[in-house]
Every structure is written in C-alpha cells, then in structure tokens.
Write a protein that holds these residues in place. Structure first.
Motif, PDB file in Angstrom:
ATOM      1  N   ALA A 106       0.838  -1.211   0.000  1.00  0.00           N
ATOM      2  CA  ALA A 106       0.000   0.000   0.000  1.00  0.00           C
ATOM      3  C   ALA A 106       0.870   1.256   0.000  1.00  0.00           C
ATOM      4  O   ALA A 106       0.534   2.244  -0.662  1.00  0.00           O
ATOM      5  N   ARG A 107       2.002   1.225   0.713  1.00  0.00           N
ATOM      6  CA  ARG A 107       2.931   2.368   0.695  1.00  0.00           C
ATOM      7  C   ARG A 107       3.480   2.582  -0.710  1.00  0.00           C
ATOM      8  O   ARG A 107       3.567   3.713  -1.189  1.00  0.00           O
ATOM      9  N   TYR A 108       3.848   1.494  -1.378  1.00  0.00           N
ATOM     10  CA  TYR A 108       4.324   1.607  -2.753  1.00  0.00           C
ATOM     11  C   TYR A 108       3.233   2.210  -3.640  1.00  0.00           C
ATOM     12  O   TYR A 108       3.496   3.011  -4.526  1.00  0.00           O
ATOM     13  N   ASN A 109       1.999   1.805  -3.383  1.00  0.00           N
ATOM     14  CA  ASN A 109       0.904   2.266  -4.217  1.00  0.00           C
ATOM     15  C   ASN A 109       0.567   3.735  -3.995  1.00  0.00           C
ATOM     16  O   ASN A 109      -0.057   4.353  -4.842  1.00  0.00           O
ATOM     17  N   MET A 110       0.985   4.299  -2.892  1.00  0.00           N
ATOM     18  CA  MET A 110       0.768   5.726  -2.681  1.00  0.00           C
ATOM     19  C   MET A 110       1.475   6.527  -3.777  1.00  0.00           C
ATOM     20  O   MET A 110       1.012   7.593  -4.164  1.00  0.00           O
ATOM     21  N   GLN A 111       2.582   5.992  -4.281  1.00  0.00           N
ATOM     22  CA  GLN A 111       3.324   6.634  -5.371  1.00  0.00           C
ATOM     23  C   GLN A 111       2.781   6.242  -6.736  1.00  0.00           C
ATOM     24  O   GLN A 111       2.638   7.080  -7.608  1.00  0.00           O
ATOM     25  N   LEU A 112       2.497   4.953  -6.927  1.00  0.00           N
ATOM     26  CA  LEU A 112       2.189   4.444  -8.258  1.00  0.00           C
ATOM     27  C   LEU A 112       0.713   4.527  -8.643  1.00  0.00           C
ATOM     28  O   LEU A 112       0.380   4.599  -9.812  1.00  0.00           O
ATOM     29  N   LYS A 113      -0.184   4.453  -7.661  1.00  0.00           N
ATOM     30  CA  LYS A 113      -1.630   4.563  -7.900  1.00  0.00           C
ATOM     31  C   LYS A 113      -2.141   3.568  -8.948  1.00  0.00           C
ATOM     32  O   LYS A 113      -2.739   3.945  -9.958  1.00  0.00           O
ATOM     33  N   VAL A 114      -1.915   2.284  -8.697  1.00  0.00           N
ATOM     34  CA  VAL A 114      -2.367   1.240  -9.619  1.00  0.00           C
ATOM     35  C   VAL A 114      -3.773   0.770  -9.260  1.00  0.00           C
ATOM     36  O   VAL A 114      -4.303   1.112  -8.196  1.00  0.00           O
ATOM     37  N   ASP A 115      -4.361  -0.033 -10.136  1.00  0.00           N
ATOM     38  CA  ASP A 115      -5.706  -0.572  -9.895  1.00  0.00           C
ATOM     39  C   ASP A 115      -5.702  -1.907  -9.174  1.00  0.00           C
ATOM     40  O   ASP A 115      -6.671  -2.265  -8.523  1.00  0.00           O
ATOM     41  N   ILE A 116      -4.609  -2.674  -9.342  1.00  0.00           N
ATOM     42  CA  ILE A 116      -4.555  -4.031  -8.802  1.00  0.00           C
ATOM     43  C   ILE A 116      -3.299  -4.194  -7.949  1.00  0.00           C
ATOM     44  O   ILE A 116      -2.196  -3.852  -8.379  1.00  0.00           O
ATOM     45  N   LEU A 117      -3.481  -4.746  -6.744  1.00  0.00           N
ATOM     46  CA  LEU A 117      -2.369  -5.118  -5.871  1.00  0.00           C
ATOM     47  C   LEU A 117      -2.402  -6.629  -5.689  1.00  0.00           C
ATOM     48  O   LEU A 117      -3.455  -7.201  -5.424  1.00  0.00           O
ATOM     49  N   ILE A 118      -1.226  -7.259  -5.837  1.00  0.00           N
ATOM     50  CA  ILE A 118      -1.121  -8.710  -5.651  1.00  0.00           C
ATOM     51  C   ILE A 118       0.005  -8.979  -4.669  1.00  0.00           C
ATOM     52  O   ILE A 118       1.083  -8.395  -4.782  1.00  0.00           O
ATOM     53  N   VAL A 119      -0.256  -9.861  -3.717  1.00  0.00           N
ATOM     54  CA  VAL A 119       0.754 -10.298  -2.758  1.00  0.00           C
ATOM     55  C   VAL A 119       0.815 -11.817  -2.834  1.00  0.00           C
ATOM     56  O   VAL A 119      -0.220 -12.491  -2.832  1.00  0.00           O
ATOM     57  N   THR A 120       2.047 -12.352  -2.917  1.00  0.00           N
ATOM     58  CA  THR A 120       2.207 -13.805  -2.989  1.00  0.00           C
ATOM     59  C   THR A 120       3.467 -14.243  -2.246  1.00  0.00           C
ATOM     60  O   THR A 120       4.450 -13.506  -2.216  1.00  0.00           O
ATOM     61  N   ASN A 121       3.391 -15.422  -1.664  1.00  0.00           N
ATOM     62  CA  ASN A 121       4.598 -16.074  -1.135  1.00  0.00           C
ATOM     63  C   ASN A 121       4.828 -17.390  -1.894  1.00  0.00           C
ATOM     64  O   ASN A 121       5.568 -18.248  -1.449  1.00  0.00           O
ATOM     65  N   GLY A 122       4.161 -17.508  -3.030  1.00  0.00           N
ATOM     66  CA  GLY A 122       4.280 -18.713  -3.843  1.00  0.00           C
ATOM     67  C   GLY A 122       3.325 -19.811  -3.414  1.00  0.00           C
ATOM     68  O   GLY A 122       3.038 -20.720  -4.190  1.00  0.00           O
ATOM     69  N   MET A 123       2.839 -19.726  -2.214  1.00  0.00           N
ATOM     70  CA  MET A 123       1.890 -20.711  -1.693  1.00  0.00           C
ATOM     71  C   MET A 123       0.481 -20.110  -1.640  1.00  0.00           C
ATOM     72  O   MET A 123      -0.485 -20.746  -2.008  1.00  0.00           O
ATOM     73  N   ASP A 124       0.402 -18.884  -1.155  1.00  0.00           N
ATOM     74  CA  ASP A 124      -0.861 -18.156  -1.054  1.00  0.00           C
ATOM     75  C   ASP A 124      -0.744 -16.894  -1.900  1.00  0.00           C
ATOM     76  O   ASP A 124       0.297 -16.220  -1.883  1.00  0.00           O
ATOM     77  N   HIS A 125      -1.823 -16.561  -2.599  1.00  0.00           N
ATOM     78  CA  HIS A 125      -1.832 -15.402  -3.481  1.00  0.00           C
ATOM     79  C   HIS A 125      -3.076 -14.577  -3.161  1.00  0.00           C
ATOM     80  O   HIS A 125      -4.177 -15.124  -3.104  1.00  0.00           O
ATOM     81  N   TYR A 126      -2.896 -13.287  -2.954  1.00  0.00           N
ATOM     82  CA  TYR A 126      -4.012 -12.396  -2.664  1.00  0.00           C
ATOM     83  C   TYR A 126      -3.992 -11.255  -3.668  1.00  0.00           C
ATOM     84  O   TYR A 126      -2.936 -10.718  -3.991  1.00  0.00           O
ATOM     85  N   CYS A 127      -5.171 -10.905  -4.138  1.00  0.00           N
ATOM     86  CA  CYS A 127      -5.293  -9.880  -5.162  1.00  0.00           C
ATOM     87  C   CYS A 127      -6.444  -8.960  -4.776  1.00  0.00           C
ATOM     88  O   CYS A 127      -7.517  -9.429  -4.378  1.00  0.00           O
ATOM     89  N   TYR A 129      -8.564  -5.171  -5.869  1.00  0.00           N
ATOM     90  CA  TYR A 129      -8.852  -4.085  -6.790  1.00  0.00           C
ATOM     91  C   TYR A 129      -9.020  -2.812  -5.969  1.00  0.00           C
ATOM     92  O   TYR A 129      -9.740  -2.805  -4.974  1.00  0.00           O
ATOM     93  N   ILE A 130      -8.366  -1.742  -6.395  1.00  0.00           N
ATOM     94  CA  ILE A 130      -8.471  -0.458  -5.713  1.00  0.00           C
ATOM     95  C   ILE A 130      -9.477   0.399  -6.476  1.00  0.00           C
ATOM     96  O   ILE A 130      -9.328   0.617  -7.675  1.00  0.00           O
ATOM     97  N   ASP A 131     -10.488   0.894  -5.768  1.00  0.00           N
ATOM     98  CA  ASP A 131     -11.489   1.777  -6.363  1.00  0.00           C
ATOM     99  C   ASP A 131     -11.234   3.175  -5.822  1.00  0.00           C
ATOM    100  O   ASP A 131     -11.529   3.476  -4.667  1.00  0.00           O
ATOM    101  N   TYR A 132     -10.664   4.025  -6.656  1.00  0.00           N
ATOM    102  CA  TYR A 132     -10.289   5.367  -6.218  1.00  0.00           C
ATOM    103  C   TYR A 132     -11.480   6.305  -6.109  1.00  0.00           C
ATOM    104  O   TYR A 132     -11.406   7.314  -5.420  1.00  0.00           O
ATOM    105  N   THR A 133     -12.607   5.961  -6.759  1.00  0.00           N
ATOM    106  CA  THR A 133     -13.787   6.824  -6.650  1.00  0.00           C
ATOM    107  C   THR A 133     -14.441   6.698  -5.281  1.00  0.00           C
ATOM    108  O   THR A 133     -14.995   7.658  -4.770  1.00  0.00           O
TER     109      THR A 133
END
Length: 154
Positions: A106-127, A129-133
């Motif tokens: 989320a800190r990285y996204n404060m700069q980049l302002k993307v629509d999708i964030l994904i976190v993975t450790n190769g075993m579990d994957h979380y995705c 969607y950011i709704d800026y409106t």
C-alpha cells in the motif's frame, strides 16, 4: 527449491561458485536464486503464460521514493499507455502474508496509484482491486488476465 502453489515452468539455473542463479526473462540476466526470487520467477511466468501479461510491460525492482527512502517494488506491470496498473509483492514461501505485507505494498501504491495489488509467497496469493472513486478496495477471487476487466470476479 521448494515446490510452490504455481504451475511448474522450465528455468535456466546455473551455479556461480557456491551460489545458484536463475535467469530472469525481464532483466535478461542471471540473478541470485533466493527463496523470494524463486517465487518472483514463478509468478512472472504465471502472469505471462497463464494470464497473458506481456513481459515487455513488466518491470522488476522498480525504484521509488517513500519518506525520503528508496524502495523497490518486486514487479510492476504497465498498461499500453505506459502507466503502472499492477503491483506484485513477492515474499519467500516461509513468510506469512499478513497486514504488514499489505501495508508495504500500500505504501508503494501511494506513489504508483495502480488498480490491482497482488501479494504472494508462492503458496498463497491475494489480489485486490483499488477503487479510487470510493477510496476502497475489494479482494478479487482470481487474478485477472491481461485483457480482462479488473472488476470481473469481485
């Protein structure tokens, strides 16, 4: 290396003295094979082969400035207009995905302002969607493909 909860791909691995290295298709060079790098290389292949994201739109370890410190994102995917649209944070398989990992991305996204964030450790994957409106986020059941509408699957 440990088997991950991702499809198996054919990798170029070599020894450099005592250290193993894996070929990174994005950076077009061999890099040290750490557990996190193992996850990153699997996820790059997953995104490009299974989800049709062009390798040419991916950037590895993109530097950005946060609170006067240089940080590096694991994977940033750009859209055809050259704007960042997805950030992927990769962790080693033994690292639990928790609130601190999401705070990092989320800190990285404060700069980049993307629509999708994904976190993975190769075993579990979380995705999500950011709704800026509405200044909200929603977890998505499945990681969207390159040509899919990001709101699908919510």
């Amino acid at each position: 290396m440990i088997e991950l909860n991702l499809p198996v791909y054919d990798y170029k691995i070599k020894k450099d003295g005592q250290r193993s290295q894996i070929f990174d298709k994005i950076r077009k060079k061999f890099v040290v094979l750490t557990p996190e790098e193992w996850v990153r290389q699997h996820f790059i292949n997953f995104l490009s082969i299974e989800k049709n994201y062009p390798l040419s739109l991916m950037k590895i370890e993109k530097g950005l400035k946060y609170n006067n410190q240089i940080k590096r994102t694991d994977i940033v995917i750009y859209n055809n207009m050259g704007l960042p649209s997805v950030i992927v944070e990769c962790k080693a398989p033994e690292v639990k995905i928790n609130a601190a990992v999401f705070e990092q991305i989320a800190r990285y996204n404060m700069q980049l302002k993307v629509d999708i964030l994904i976190v993975t450790n190769g075993m579990d994957h979380y995705c999500c969607y950011i709704d800026y409106t509405t200044n909200s986020f929603t977890f998505i059941k499945e990681i969207p493909g390159y040509n899919e509408n990001f709101k699908l699957g919510i």
